[in-house]
Write a protein that holds these residues in place. Structure first.
Motif, mmCIF file in Angstrom:
data_model
loop_
_atom_site.group_PDB
_atom_site.id
_atom_site.type_symbol
_atom_site.label_atom_id
_atom_site.label_comp_id
_atom_site.label_asym_id
_atom_site.label_seq_id
_atom_site.Cartn_x
_atom_site.Cartn_y
_atom_site.Cartn_z
ATOM 1 N N GLN A 9 0.839 -1.206 0.000
ATOM 2 C CA GLN A 9 0.000 0.000 0.000
ATOM 3 C C GLN A 9 0.875 1.258 0.000
ATOM 4 O O GLN A 9 0.563 2.231 -0.670
ATOM 5 C CB GLN A 9 -0.936 0.013 1.212
ATOM 6 N N ARG A 10 1.980 1.202 0.740
ATOM 7 C CA ARG A 10 2.888 2.344 0.780
ATOM 8 C C ARG A 10 3.480 2.593 -0.601
ATOM 9 O O ARG A 10 3.567 3.730 -1.060
ATOM 10 C CB ARG A 10 4.002 2.090 1.802
ATOM 11 N N LEU B 137 -5.543 10.292 -1.067
ATOM 12 C CA LEU B 137 -4.220 9.817 -0.662
ATOM 13 C C LEU B 137 -3.989 10.068 0.828
ATOM 14 O O LEU B 137 -3.461 9.202 1.539
ATOM 15 C CB LEU B 137 -3.126 10.519 -1.471
ATOM 16 N N GLU B 138 -4.390 11.232 1.276
ATOM 17 C CA GLU B 138 -4.212 11.553 2.688
ATOM 18 C C GLU B 138 -5.043 10.616 3.559
ATOM 19 O O GLU B 138 -4.578 10.155 4.612
ATOM 20 C CB GLU B 138 -4.576 13.015 2.943
ATOM 21 N N GLU B 139 -6.246 10.298 3.106
ATOM 22 C CA GLU B 139 -7.082 9.354 3.859
ATOM 23 C C GLU B 139 -6.435 7.972 3.893
ATOM 24 O O GLU B 139 -6.435 7.309 4.935
ATOM 25 C CB GLU B 139 -8.475 9.268 3.232
ATOM 26 N N LYS B 140 -5.861 7.546 2.760
ATOM 27 C CA LYS B 140 -5.183 6.253 2.720
ATOM 28 C C LYS B 140 -3.976 6.258 3.652
ATOM 29 O O LYS B 140 -3.706 5.259 4.328
ATOM 30 C CB LYS B 140 -4.752 5.913 1.291
ATOM 31 N N GLN B 141 -3.248 7.395 3.674
ATOM 32 C CA GLN B 141 -2.095 7.489 4.567
ATOM 33 C C GLN B 141 -2.533 7.361 6.019
ATOM 34 O O GLN B 141 -1.880 6.679 6.814
ATOM 35 C CB GLN B 141 -1.364 8.818 4.350
ATOM 36 N N ILE C 263 -3.315 3.752 6.684
ATOM 37 C CA ILE C 263 -2.089 2.958 6.825
ATOM 38 C C ILE C 263 -1.447 3.220 8.183
ATOM 39 O O ILE C 263 -0.998 2.288 8.866
ATOM 40 C CB ILE C 263 -1.113 3.262 5.672
ATOM 41 N N ALA C 264 -1.443 4.471 8.583
ATOM 42 C CA ALA C 264 -0.873 4.807 9.896
ATOM 43 C C ALA C 264 -1.651 4.100 11.005
ATOM 44 O O ALA C 264 -1.056 3.563 11.953
ATOM 45 C CB ALA C 264 -0.878 6.320 10.112
ATOM 46 N N GLU C 265 -2.973 4.066 10.874
ATOM 47 C CA GLU C 265 -3.813 3.387 11.871
ATOM 48 C C GLU C 265 -3.521 1.889 11.858
ATOM 49 O O GLU C 265 -3.385 1.257 12.901
ATOM 50 C CB GLU C 265 -5.294 3.667 11.590
ATOM 51 N N GLN C 266 -3.420 1.302 10.660
ATOM 52 C CA GLN C 266 -3.117 -0.130 10.558
ATOM 53 C C GLN C 266 -1.743 -0.432 11.151
ATOM 54 O O GLN C 266 -1.560 -1.453 11.812
ATOM 55 C CB GLN C 266 -3.182 -0.576 9.096
ATOM 56 N N LYS C 267 -0.801 0.451 10.922
ATOM 57 C CA LYS C 267 0.541 0.271 11.463
ATOM 58 C C LYS C 267 0.501 0.319 12.986
ATOM 59 O O LYS C 267 1.157 -0.488 13.652
ATOM 60 C CB LYS C 267 1.453 1.367 10.907
ATOM 61 N N ARG C 268 -0.283 1.243 13.522
ATOM 62 C CA ARG C 268 -0.405 1.352 14.973
ATOM 63 C C ARG C 268 -0.996 0.070 15.546
ATOM 64 O O ARG C 268 -0.512 -0.478 16.539
ATOM 65 C CB ARG C 268 -1.287 2.555 15.333
ATOM 66 N N ILE C 269 -2.023 -0.458 14.875
ATOM 67 C CA ILE C 269 -2.666 -1.698 15.323
ATOM 68 C C ILE C 269 -1.667 -2.850 15.262
ATOM 69 O O ILE C 269 -1.582 -3.674 16.174
ATOM 70 C CB ILE C 269 -3.923 -1.993 14.473
#
Length: 151
Positions: free
Chosen positions: A19-20, A121-125, A128-134
């Motif tokens: 995704q990144r 794109l900002e929403e996807k970022q 992704i940040a939320e998924q990374k935190r999880i």
């Protein structure tokens, strides 16, 4: 179960990396689109300046024609012919202006679409940040579970 969890975390990390990469590609496309938009806007601006200069020149020519007509009545027909030519030029310029207005509207719509893409794109970022935190939280839980199992 721990191995499955670690495998899931690994797969999730791989998915995040994909995704990144997709985001990076979309960002690059967005930059290119913005560059194209800026170039188009510059061309539009240059064309508008040229049209304005041509209008000024046309106004000067028309004024000269009026002065010549007053000074020399024998040249009335020649001036009338010139005026017709200039009227055709004005019409042509008006058409060019309309084309530029249409292009400007198109550019505005493209700009709006680019802004929407950037928002996406900002929403996807953020996602992704939320998924990374999880994932980080899951990793901590897994490590705690692993320590508990070892004890």
């Amino acid at each position: 179960s721990l191995e499955e969890s670690q495998k899931s975390v690994s797969e999730a990390e791989k998915m995040l990396e994909e995704q990144r990469e997709e985001l990076d590609e979309q960002r690059q496309n967005l930059r290119e689109d913005q560059k194209d938009l800026e170039e188009s806007q510059k061309r539009l601006s240059d064309a508008q300046k040229a049209i304005e200069e041509q209008r000024e020149q046309l106004d000067e020519v028309k004024q000269k024609l009026e002065d010549d007509k007053l000074l020399n009545e024998t040249k009335v027909q020649a001036h009338a012919d010139d005026t017709e030519k200039h009227a055709a030029a004005v019409e042509k310029h008006a058409e060019e202006v309309q084309k530029l207005v249409d292009e400007k509207e198109t550019l505005a719509a493209e700009k709006e679409a680019l802004q929407k893409q950037q928002e996406e794109l900002e929403e996807k970022q953020e996602s992704i940040a939320e998924q990374k935190r999880i994932l980080l939280e899951l990793r901590v839980v897994l490590e705690q579970d692993q320590k508990s199992l070892e004890e």
